[in-house]
Design a protein around this motif. Structure first.
Motif, short mmCIF file in Angstrom:
data_model
loop_
_atom_site.label_atom_id
_atom_site.label_comp_id
_atom_site.label_asym_id
_atom_site.label_seq_id
_atom_site.Cartn_x
_atom_site.Cartn_y
_atom_site.Cartn_z
N THR A 43 0.96 -1.12 -0.10
CA THR A 43 0.01 0.05 -0.20
C THR A 43 0.91 1.31 0.14
O THR A 43 2.08 1.32 -0.23
CB THR A 43 -0.92 -0.02 1.21
N GLU B 143 -3.50 5.36 -0.29
CA GLU B 143 -4.28 4.10 -0.33
C GLU B 143 -4.46 3.99 1.32
O GLU B 143 -5.59 3.48 1.68
CB GLU B 143 -3.79 2.86 -0.87
N LYS C 96 -7.26 6.14 2.75
CA LYS C 96 -8.43 5.92 2.16
C LYS C 96 -9.14 4.82 2.79
O LYS C 96 -10.37 4.67 2.98
CB LYS C 96 -8.42 5.59 0.47
#
Length: 353
Positions: A210, A214, A217
């Motif tokens: 990641t 990301e 999120k």
């Protein structure tokens, strides 16, 4: 092995090996190895996940652990000489260990540590400071460790033979010393286990990593409120971030050696994952930085004083981020992590002098 103390005037005085007497129970050796798992096997030691684990045959495994490669290890301890049936007993334990699923191993670890939310996969990754290129699966193989004050020749010969056939077998021989003042010393020698194994090592692929965007999120509003400022602080203070398949490790880089400080995880995407949380990395700090015990205890107390951090097993603390933290709480946590960084940097610097 002969052990000496160096007296004033550079005089050597030999410590005399002592027989491990009746008052020295096998439980003492269990405790010593449990608390010093780096002594058990090569390449990083073991993550202990259980003690006196009951098998399907109602026998008990002295110590159950996982090594760096994810292999499940059964540790059989003998206070005195290893009787001839020691190897058969250890093989029985291994035959039980091979049947354990990842979920069963995680349950054993949760019962052992008292942490019902612990994710063994994540704990293993943190314990050995693994990066994603070193991703492992648990219990893909098993290993046996036999520990005794004297590994008899028949056990040495049999285990060496099985090791040549590809079985992961290690024999450790310990010698106990006690000084006139009552100080206890133990030497541990690997008498079987440093020879090459038969089959080669299995290599597996890795999950994609990641990144900051990301990761945030994947967090809810509570996670964003905590991790956003923490990641910004890491960038401003030039603290390395290692991204995994879900979470991250916040590190301190000292003279090319990286020391993990804490771990962050977003919301759950699968049932067996670690929930949205912030975990400490005290065990790694203690392992890599000499004399860090007082600092760890002080920082741990400060985390617990926030009333948001909870004990996570025997060594770490964790913050399960379920509600949006107040700005004051975020500032407090960042200050604690900043102070931890500074103190570890100072201690690590004194180690290298």
């Amino acid at each position: 092995m002969r052990v000496y103390s160096v007296k004033i005037g550079n005089e050597f005085v030999e410590y005399v090996p002592q027989r491990f007497m009746n008052e020295h129970r096998e439980e003492m050796i269990e405790t010593w190895l449990e608390q010093n798992p780096e002594c058990i096997v090569e390449n990083g030691g073991l993550l202990i996940i259980g003690r006196q684990v009951t098998t399907n045959l109602n026998s008990s495994i002295d110590l159950l652990g996982v090594d760096r490669e994810g292999n499940l290890a059964v540790v059989e301890l003998k206070r005195d000489k290893t009787p001839r049936d020691t190897l058969a007993q250890a093989l029985e334990y291994a035959s039980y260990a091979i049947t354990l699923s990842s979920n069963q191993l995680e349950e054993i670890y949760q019962l052992y540590t008292g942490d019902e939310n612990a994710s063994l996969v994540e704990i293993h990754r943190r314990f050995f400071s693994l990066v994603e290129s070193e991703a492992v699966s648990l219990n893909k193989d098993q290993r046996i460790v036999i520990v005794g004050s004297e590994i008899v020749q028949s056990i040495r010969q049999s285990t060496a033979f099985l090791r040549q056939k590809g079985l992961l077998l290690t024999c450790l021989e310990f010698t106990y010393f006690q000084t006139e003042s009552g100080e206890q010393l133990v030497s541990i020698d690997t008498v079987v286990g440093q020879e090459p194994l038969g089959p080669g090592k299995v290599v597996t692929g890795t999950l994609p990593k990641t990144n900051k965007d990301e990761f945030l999120k994947a967090c809810d509003e509570a996670g964003k409120a905590m991790f956003g400022p923490l990641l910004d602080m890491a960038e401003s203070e030039k603290l390395p971030i290692h991204w995994g398949s879900r979470g991250f490790t916040l590190n301190l880089d000292h003279a090319g050696i990286e020391i993990a400080l804490c771990f962050g995880y977003p919301q759950l995407s699968k049932p067996n994952q670690t929930p949205q949380s912030l975990y400490t990395a005290f065990r790694e700090i203690a392992r890599k930085v000499e004399g860090s015990g007082d600092t760890i205890e002080n920082i741990k107390r400060r985390f617990l004083d926030t009333r948001k951090f909870l004990p996570a097993g025997k060594f770490e603390v964790k913050y399960l981020i379920k509600q949006v933290p107040t700005p004051e709480l975020v500032i407090d946590i960042l200050k604690i992590i900043h102070d931890l960084t500074q103190e570890v940097r100072t201690l690590a610097g004194s180690d290298s002098e």
